[in-house]
Scaffold this motif. Structure first.
Motif, mmCIF file in Angstrom:
data_model
loop_
_atom_site.group_PDB
_atom_site.id
_atom_site.type_symbol
_atom_site.label_atom_id
_atom_site.label_comp_id
_atom_site.label_asym_id
_atom_site.label_seq_id
_atom_site.Cartn_x
_atom_site.Cartn_y
_atom_site.Cartn_z
ATOM 1 N N GLY A 134 0.831 -1.194 0.000
ATOM 2 C CA GLY A 134 0.000 0.000 0.000
ATOM 3 C C GLY A 134 0.864 1.241 0.000
ATOM 4 O O GLY A 134 1.768 1.405 -0.831
ATOM 5 N N SER A 135 0.655 2.117 0.966
ATOM 6 C CA SER A 135 1.489 3.307 1.109
ATOM 7 C C SER A 135 2.679 3.058 2.032
ATOM 8 O O SER A 135 3.462 3.979 2.267
ATOM 9 C CB SER A 135 0.657 4.470 1.662
ATOM 10 N N GLY A 136 2.798 1.844 2.543
ATOM 11 C CA GLY A 136 3.871 1.522 3.462
ATOM 12 C C GLY A 136 4.915 0.610 2.842
ATOM 13 O O GLY A 136 4.893 0.326 1.638
ATOM 14 N N THR A 137 5.818 0.151 3.660
ATOM 15 C CA THR A 137 6.954 -0.646 3.193
ATOM 16 C C THR A 137 7.207 -1.780 4.178
ATOM 17 O O THR A 137 7.071 -1.607 5.404
ATOM 18 C CB THR A 137 8.224 0.221 3.083
ATOM 19 N N ILE A 138 7.616 -2.935 3.612
ATOM 20 C CA ILE A 138 8.025 -4.075 4.421
ATOM 21 C C ILE A 138 9.473 -4.401 4.075
ATOM 22 O O ILE A 138 9.809 -4.620 2.913
ATOM 23 C CB ILE A 138 7.131 -5.307 4.174
ATOM 24 N N ILE A 139 10.325 -4.405 5.107
ATOM 25 C CA ILE A 139 11.750 -4.730 4.944
ATOM 26 C C ILE A 139 11.994 -6.057 5.653
ATOM 27 O O ILE A 139 11.590 -6.227 6.802
ATOM 28 C CB ILE A 139 12.655 -3.630 5.537
ATOM 29 N N ILE A 140 12.644 -6.969 4.944
ATOM 30 C CA ILE A 140 12.929 -8.285 5.514
ATOM 31 C C ILE A 140 14.434 -8.498 5.523
ATOM 32 O O ILE A 140 15.103 -8.350 4.497
ATOM 33 C CB ILE A 140 12.255 -9.418 4.719
ATOM 34 N N SER A 141 14.975 -8.835 6.699
ATOM 35 C CA SER A 141 16.387 -9.158 6.843
ATOM 36 C C SER A 141 16.518 -10.609 7.257
ATOM 37 O O SER A 141 15.834 -11.070 8.191
ATOM 38 C CB SER A 141 17.057 -8.255 7.888
ATOM 39 N N ALA A 142 17.381 -11.362 6.561
ATOM 40 C CA ALA A 142 17.636 -12.751 6.930
ATOM 41 C C ALA A 142 18.593 -12.851 8.105
ATOM 42 O O ALA A 142 18.862 -13.958 8.581
ATOM 43 C CB ALA A 142 18.192 -13.517 5.731
ATOM 44 N N PHE A 143 19.122 -11.713 8.559
ATOM 45 C CA PHE A 143 19.983 -11.662 9.738
ATOM 46 C C PHE A 143 19.188 -11.029 10.877
ATOM 47 O O PHE A 143 18.849 -9.840 10.816
ATOM 48 C CB PHE A 143 21.242 -10.846 9.471
ATOM 49 N N SER A 144 18.918 -11.809 11.913
ATOM 50 C CA SER A 144 18.138 -11.277 13.039
ATOM 51 C C SER A 144 18.997 -10.540 14.047
ATOM 52 O O SER A 144 18.476 -9.822 14.905
ATOM 53 C CB SER A 144 17.409 -12.429 13.744
ATOM 54 N N SER A 145 20.319 -10.701 13.987
ATOM 55 C CA SER A 145 21.207 -10.144 15.013
ATOM 56 C C SER A 145 21.910 -8.865 14.570
ATOM 57 O O SER A 145 22.857 -8.431 15.228
ATOM 58 C CB SER A 145 22.257 -11.192 15.404
ATOM 59 N N LEU A 146 21.477 -8.252 13.457
ATOM 60 C CA LEU A 146 22.175 -7.066 12.951
ATOM 61 C C LEU A 146 22.219 -5.934 13.969
ATOM 62 O O LEU A 146 23.230 -5.239 14.098
ATOM 63 C CB LEU A 146 21.485 -6.580 11.676
ATOM 64 N N PHE A 147 21.138 -5.739 14.713
ATOM 65 C CA PHE A 147 21.035 -4.587 15.608
ATOM 66 C C PHE A 147 21.011 -5.025 17.074
ATOM 67 O O PHE A 147 20.522 -4.285 17.935
ATOM 68 C CB PHE A 147 19.787 -3.777 15.279
ATOM 69 N N SER A 148 21.531 -6.208 17.347
ATOM 70 C CA SER A 148 21.610 -6.681 18.727
ATOM 71 C C SER A 148 22.710 -5.926 19.478
ATOM 72 O O SER A 148 23.525 -5.215 18.883
ATOM 73 C CB SER A 148 21.883 -8.186 18.757
ATOM 74 N N ASN A 149 22.737 -6.106 20.784
ATOM 75 C CA ASN A 149 23.709 -5.375 21.609
ATOM 76 C C ASN A 149 25.150 -5.684 21.205
ATOM 77 O O ASN A 149 26.012 -4.793 21.231
ATOM 78 C CB ASN A 149 23.503 -5.737 23.076
ATOM 79 N N ARG A 150 25.439 -6.911 20.836
ATOM 80 C CA ARG A 150 26.817 -7.269 20.508
ATOM 81 C C ARG A 150 27.223 -6.886 19.098
ATOM 82 O O ARG A 150 28.407 -6.887 18.780
ATOM 83 C CB ARG A 150 27.018 -8.772 20.703
ATOM 84 N N ALA A 151 26.244 -6.591 18.215
ATOM 85 C CA ALA A 151 26.568 -6.318 16.817
ATOM 86 C C ALA A 151 26.389 -4.864 16.424
ATOM 87 O O ALA A 151 26.958 -4.428 15.412
ATOM 88 C CB ALA A 151 25.712 -7.201 15.897
#
Length: 428
Positions: A236-253
């Motif tokens: 629609g007027s929005g966006t869906i972003i899919i990342s196959a990496f779940s840990s990209l924005f974790s505390n350690r990464a």
């Protein structure tokens, strides 16, 4: 000994009745590592990402309700918001909330799905990540080499040995690093040379199966094996972003490579005026409502029950008796009688009266020592002029004498010690 054994058997019987009536049973579940929530300070948490965005002046929300609450939040803008969802989840999605999420995205919001497809953090072992991704995005994934020929020779992840290792859930000695690199210039990837993800267990690689009535754009791939790991599709007027990496924005990464730049680009491109970044904590177990299953999974509950049980058994076996024992009261000793009498007198006798009695006995002993009567009162002149006595001590004794007969308080212990010392000096 027989009484103790009987008491123990009765206590164990009562405990068995209690456990049968009140302890809840349930299926055995696989233990789960620390979840990726904004309240988690460990490696897998998202607390660092939330704190960093707040320091940059961006409003963040820990969403601890299901998605149908998005449309009911009065403080949330209708469009221009970003929702970050990590999968697999603990609390399964419901049909009603998925419909509400689809409506919310289509009015101009962005959904970022961090799916544990090509990385495997410890928390992702329990769950159905493919079902979650399909429910959120409508996309399906297949092993990346299935549609494009056999896996590369160096890709041991597709071998039977690696699949057997996966089936055994054997952790890696050290976390495995995977690298995201851009396919082509894109606002999400501006200034991003690479981003890192971590796997605590052997991972696999997947590629998206493009739906017939849809479109998906591959923005980035994994450097090590070449499969896509970042996709975007309109809704629609929005966006869906899919990342196959779940840990990209974790505390350690987050602080490694260009992970923070990638998050900043997505946030900058997704937020509108007064928009917010929402973190889905509810489906990872951090909810605002009572969760009985989580309560019974908490190991602190059983640790507390174990301590209470140990204390109870110790009390039953050591602090109770089936037959009371006879207690014989011991007769009080002479010293105890004197001590009790002295305490009684100390409470009812005024210090001035006690001091006067000490002076009377002192002068009687002094009279016997001199061999004459003391009809004219205390012999202060004789005491002050005595060669063995200190004039200062005699003056102190005379001052306390005046205080005693004037009903003023006298330090009895010091007075007693002074009288004893004077008598010893006179007898020397």
């Amino acid at each position: 000994m027989r009484e103790r054994l009987t008491t123990l058997l009765c206590a164990l019987g009562a405990l068995l009745v209690f456990v049968t009536l009140f302890v809840r049973g349930g299926p055995v579940e696989m233990p789960r590592s620390a979840p990726p929530t904004t309240g988690e300070r460990g490696d897998n948490g998202l607390l660092a990402a939330r704190n960093w965005l707040e320091l940059e002046g961006i409003r963040t929300v820990s969403l601890r309700e299901r998605f149908d609450a998005l449309e009911r939040r009065p403080t949330l803008q209708r469009s221009g918001n970003l929702l970050i969802v990590t999968t697999p989840v603990v609390n399964a999605f419901k049909t009603a909330e998925l419909r509400a999420l689809d409506r919310w995205v289509r009015v101009g919001n962005t959904l970022l799905v961090l799916a544990a497809l090509s990385d495997r953090p410890a928390w992702s072992l329990a769950g159905a990540v493919h079902n979650d991704v399909h429910a959120l995005t409508g996309l399906e994934f297949v092993p990346w080499y299935a549609g494009s020929g056999p896996a590369p020779q160096g890709a041991a992840r597709g071998s039977g040995a690696r699949r057997a290792l996966d089936a055994g859930f054997a952790p890696l000695p050290e976390p495995l690093r995977s690298t995201l690199v851009a396919n082509r210039p894109h606002p999400y990837l501006s200034g991003v040379d690479s981003a890192l993800a971590f796997s605590d267990f052997p991972n696999e690689s997947w590629e998206v199966a493009v739906p017939r009535a849809g479109f998906v754009l591959v923005l980035a791939h994994q450097r090590e094996f070449g499969e896509g790991v970042l996709w975007v599709r309109p809704a629609g007027s929005g966006t869906i972003i899919i990342s196959a990496f779940s840990s990209l924005f974790s505390n350690r990464a987050l602080g490694l490579a260009d992970n923070a730049r990638l998050l900043a680009n997505i946030v900058s491109a997704s937020l509108g005026t007064n928009g917010s970044v929402l973190f889905d904590d509810a489906h990872q177990g951090l909810t605002a409502v009572y969760d009985p299953a989580k309560f019974y999974r908490d190991p602190r509950l059983y640790a507390t029950l174990g301590v209470l049980l140990a204390v109870w058994l110790a009390w039953v076996l050591g602090g109770t008796q089936l037959r009371p024992s006879s207690v014989r009261a011991a007769a009080p000793r002479e010293a105890e009688l004197v001590r009790v009498t002295g305490r009684f007198l100390a409470r009812v006798l005024r210090p001035a009266a006690a001091a006067r009695r000490l002076f009377e006995y002192f002068f009687l002993r002094l009279q016997r020592l001199r061999g004459c009567r003391l009809d004219e009162g205390p012999p202060w002149d004789w005491l002050e002029n005595h060669p063995r006595l200190s004039r200062d001590e005699v003056r102190q004794l005379r001052a306390w004498y005046a205080d005693a007969y004037s009903e003023r308080r006298v330090p009895l212990q010091r007075l007693h010690n002074l009288i004893v010392r004077i008598e010893r000096q006179l007898a020397a």
